[in-house]
Enzyme design. Structure first.
Site, short mmCIF file in Angstrom:
data_model
loop_
_atom_site.label_atom_id
_atom_site.label_comp_id
_atom_site.label_asym_id
_atom_site.label_seq_id
_atom_site.Cartn_x
_atom_site.Cartn_y
_atom_site.Cartn_z
N THR A 42 17.47 12.81 52.07
CA THR A 42 18.27 11.61 51.81
C THR A 42 18.63 10.85 53.10
O THR A 42 18.86 11.45 54.16
CB THR A 42 19.58 11.98 51.09
OG1 THR A 42 20.34 10.78 50.91
CG2 THR A 42 20.42 12.98 51.88
N LYS A 93 21.86 11.67 37.49
CA LYS A 93 22.45 10.34 37.29
C LYS A 93 22.98 10.13 35.87
O LYS A 93 23.94 9.38 35.68
CB LYS A 93 21.43 9.24 37.64
CG LYS A 93 21.22 9.08 39.14
CD LYS A 93 20.34 7.89 39.45
CE LYS A 93 20.13 7.75 40.95
NZ LYS A 93 19.44 6.53 41.33
N ASN A 114 25.35 6.20 39.91
CA ASN A 114 24.96 6.74 41.21
C ASN A 114 26.13 6.81 42.17
O ASN A 114 25.98 7.27 43.30
CB ASN A 114 23.83 5.90 41.84
CG ASN A 114 24.34 4.60 42.40
OD1 ASN A 114 25.21 3.97 41.81
ND2 ASN A 114 23.84 4.21 43.55
N ASP A 129 22.94 0.89 42.20
CA ASP A 129 21.50 0.70 42.44
C ASP A 129 21.07 -0.71 42.03
O ASP A 129 20.35 -1.39 42.77
CB ASP A 129 20.68 1.70 41.59
CG ASP A 129 20.63 3.08 42.21
OD1 ASP A 129 20.73 3.18 43.44
OD2 ASP A 129 20.50 4.06 41.44
N GLY A 153 6.16 0.24 34.90
CA GLY A 153 6.91 1.48 34.67
C GLY A 153 7.91 1.27 33.54
O GLY A 153 8.24 0.13 33.18
N ALA A 154 8.35 2.40 32.97
CA ALA A 154 9.36 2.32 31.89
C ALA A 154 10.29 3.53 31.98
O ALA A 154 10.82 3.99 30.98
CB ALA A 154 8.66 2.26 30.53
N GLY A 155 10.48 4.03 33.20
CA GLY A 155 11.39 5.16 33.42
C GLY A 155 12.82 4.66 33.55
O GLY A 155 13.13 3.51 33.22
N ARG A 178 2.11 3.32 31.55
CA ARG A 178 1.04 4.23 31.18
C ARG A 178 1.25 4.70 29.73
O ARG A 178 0.35 4.67 28.92
CB ARG A 178 1.05 5.42 32.15
CG ARG A 178 0.05 6.49 31.85
CD ARG A 178 0.08 7.56 32.92
NE ARG A 178 1.40 8.19 33.05
CZ ARG A 178 1.67 9.15 33.93
NH1 ARG A 178 0.75 9.56 34.77
NH2 ARG A 178 2.88 9.68 33.99
P1 NAP Z 1 10.93 8.08 36.32
O1 NAP Z 1 12.07 7.96 35.33
O2 NAP Z 1 10.37 9.42 36.59
O3 NAP Z 1 9.75 7.08 35.82
C1 NAP Z 1 8.54 7.10 36.41
C2 NAP Z 1 7.64 5.95 35.84
O4 NAP Z 1 6.47 5.97 36.60
C3 NAP Z 1 7.25 6.12 34.38
O5 NAP Z 1 7.15 4.84 33.80
C4 NAP Z 1 5.87 6.78 34.49
O6 NAP Z 1 4.99 6.50 33.41
C5 NAP Z 1 5.33 6.11 35.73
N1 NAP Z 1 4.34 6.94 36.41
C6 NAP Z 1 4.56 8.05 37.16
N2 NAP Z 1 3.39 8.52 37.64
C7 NAP Z 1 2.41 7.68 37.17
C8 NAP Z 1 1.00 7.64 37.34
N3 NAP Z 1 0.35 8.55 38.07
N4 NAP Z 1 0.32 6.64 36.75
C9 NAP Z 1 0.96 5.69 36.02
N5 NAP Z 1 2.30 5.69 35.82
C10 NAP Z 1 3.02 6.68 36.40
O7 NAP Z 1 11.34 7.51 37.75
P2 NAP Z 1 12.54 6.53 38.10
O8 NAP Z 1 13.79 7.35 38.31
O9 NAP Z 1 12.57 5.44 37.09
O10 NAP Z 1 12.13 5.97 39.56
C11 NAP Z 1 11.02 5.10 39.72
C12 NAP Z 1 10.85 4.69 41.18
O11 NAP Z 1 11.95 3.92 41.63
C13 NAP Z 1 10.77 5.87 42.16
O12 NAP Z 1 9.47 5.92 42.67
C14 NAP Z 1 11.72 5.56 43.30
O13 NAP Z 1 11.01 5.51 44.52
C15 NAP Z 1 12.18 4.16 43.01
N6 NAP Z 1 13.65 4.03 43.33
C16 NAP Z 1 13.99 3.32 44.43
C17 NAP Z 1 15.34 3.18 44.78
C18 NAP Z 1 15.73 2.39 46.02
O14 NAP Z 1 16.90 2.43 46.42
N7 NAP Z 1 14.84 1.66 46.62
C19 NAP Z 1 16.34 3.75 43.99
C20 NAP Z 1 15.95 4.47 42.85
C21 NAP Z 1 14.59 4.62 42.55
P3 NAP Z 1 5.03 7.35 32.03
O15 NAP Z 1 6.17 6.84 31.24
O16 NAP Z 1 3.73 7.08 31.39
O17 NAP Z 1 5.19 8.79 32.44
#
Ligand code: NAP
Length: 317
Positions: A42, A93, A114, A129, A153-155, A178
């Site tokens: 971190t 979170k 957060n 965030d 993305g849709a996470g 995806r």
């Molecule tokens: P998450 O809930 O795990 O979601 C991941 C997403 O990425 C899902 O939509 C997943 O698709 C897709 N994905 C993962 N691997 C893939 C692949 N190989 N091919 C295609 N799609 C893929 O993650 P999250 O918590 O939302 O975080 C997402 C990103 O935000 C992280 O990478 C992080 O670096 C960034 N972030 C940045 C900050 C900042 O302060 N800058 C803060 C928080 C997060 P599926 O649904 O198909 O699995």
């Protein structure tokens, strides 16, 4: 006893020598920290200890690695120890929410906090965030109102970004993922929340469904392309990037992702997620201290983040 792990840890965490450390911790020093697992990489201690140093506040920030199943005990322990404020990161979170006595309505709507702020009854949860991303976009002169937005993305983060986009007046939001069902579900939730039909979900491979007449603001909210997998990109097809005039990658390591390079190669503007990280930290610090952080101190933290980013990218090569 404070264990200094290694030189790199020291460089990242401001406490550069023993003298500074001894002078810094006093009987009246308040503690803030991070709950997550893992927490070793971190940058938050660097952000908050720099702010405490710059604002001459008796405050120290430390990471706490919370074992699986331990989040309730961590919150109760922090209450008992009169911890001033906490950040919460992956994987807690959402899991932390039942143990808070209050939650900010925006954080409740997106289902993720957060930042925890101590008050008389316990901790209140916030999400900095998304306001952090909004402030970063304002800084970079990226407008949202009236925009046609693509969210890749849709996470958890993509869902929250979609809520932010609709709240700030985006004209159209297309979630590309995806797993199509997840994109469709998030789009439905955004439409229910806004009472509009602004959002829809499509597959990440359905580039042909995008309008040829439209130029999009594309927000990359997957982990694809993050260190160490820096050669990966969520969409390879160059024709996609013809349709993008601004690309915002939420990843900050590496500082320039392949997604960003592809946007730039086609003449678009591209940004990484470092300023989002910066501003989520600034907003958390302001919540804990009730003090507005000056532009000068924001700059100081940003410069240190850039330095760390440069060194880590160098280490990675
Ligand atoms: P998450 O809930 O795990 O979601 C991941 C997403 O990425 C899902 O939509 C997943 O698709 C897709 N994905 C993962 N691997 C893939 C692949 N190989 N091919 C295609 N799609 C893929 O993650 P999250 O918590 O939302 O975080 C997402 C990103 O935000 C992280 O990478 C992080 O670096 C960034 N972030 C940045 C900050 C900042 O302060 N800058 C803060 C928080 C997060 P599926 O649904 O198909 O699995």
């Amino acid at each position: 006893m404070l264990i200094i792990r290694n030189k790199k840890w020291m460089e990242r965490n401001v406490l550069r020598n023993e003298g500074e450390l001894v002078g810094m911790i006093k009987g009246c020093t308040r503690t803030c920290g991070l709950l997550g697992n893992p927490v070793e990489h971190t940058l938050s201690p660097m952000i908050h200890n720099t702010l405490a140093e710059s604002t001459e506040r008796e405050l120290v920030y430390v990471p706490f690695c919370v074992p699986q199943g331990g989040i309730e005990a961590a919150v109760r322990g922090a209450e008992a120890l009169n911890i001033l404020g906490l950040n919460v990161t992956v994987p807690y979170k959402s899991a932390v929410i039942p143990f808070l006595h209050d939650i900010d309505p925006f954080a409740e709507r997106i289902g993720a906090v957060n930042t925890l702020v101590r008050d008389i009854d316990g901790f209140k949860g916030y999400n900095t965030d998304l306001p952090g991303l909004y402030r970063a976009m304002c800084d970079d002169h990226v407008d949202i109102e009236g925009e046609h937005v693509l969210i890749l993305g849709a996470g958890g983060v993509a869902r929250a970004v979609a809520m932010l986009m609709v709240e700030k007046g985006a004209k159209e939001i297309i979630l590309m993922n995806r797993t199509l069902q997840k994109a469709e579900r998030v789009a439905r939730e955004v439409n229910e929340f806004s009472g509009t039909k602004t959002a829809r979900g499509i597959s990440i491979t359905s580039i042909g469904e995008l309008s040829d007449k439209q130029s999009y603001l594309a927000i990359q909210a997957t982990s694809v392309g993050m260190y160490p997998n820096i050669d990966e990109v969520i969409i390879e097809d160059d024709t996609f990037y013809d349709k993008v005039h601004v690309g915002y990658d939420l990843i900050f390591n590496p500082s320039s992702t392949r997604f960003m390079e592809k946007v730039q190669e086609k003449g678009g503007r591209a940004y990484n997620g470092l300023k989002m990280l910066l501003y989520q930290g600034i907003l958390a610090y302001e919540l804990w201290t009730g003090e507005e952080v000056s532009a000068q101190n924001i700059n100081k933290v940003y410069k240190r983040l850039l330095e760390v980013q440069k060194n880590e990218t160098k280490d990675a090569i």
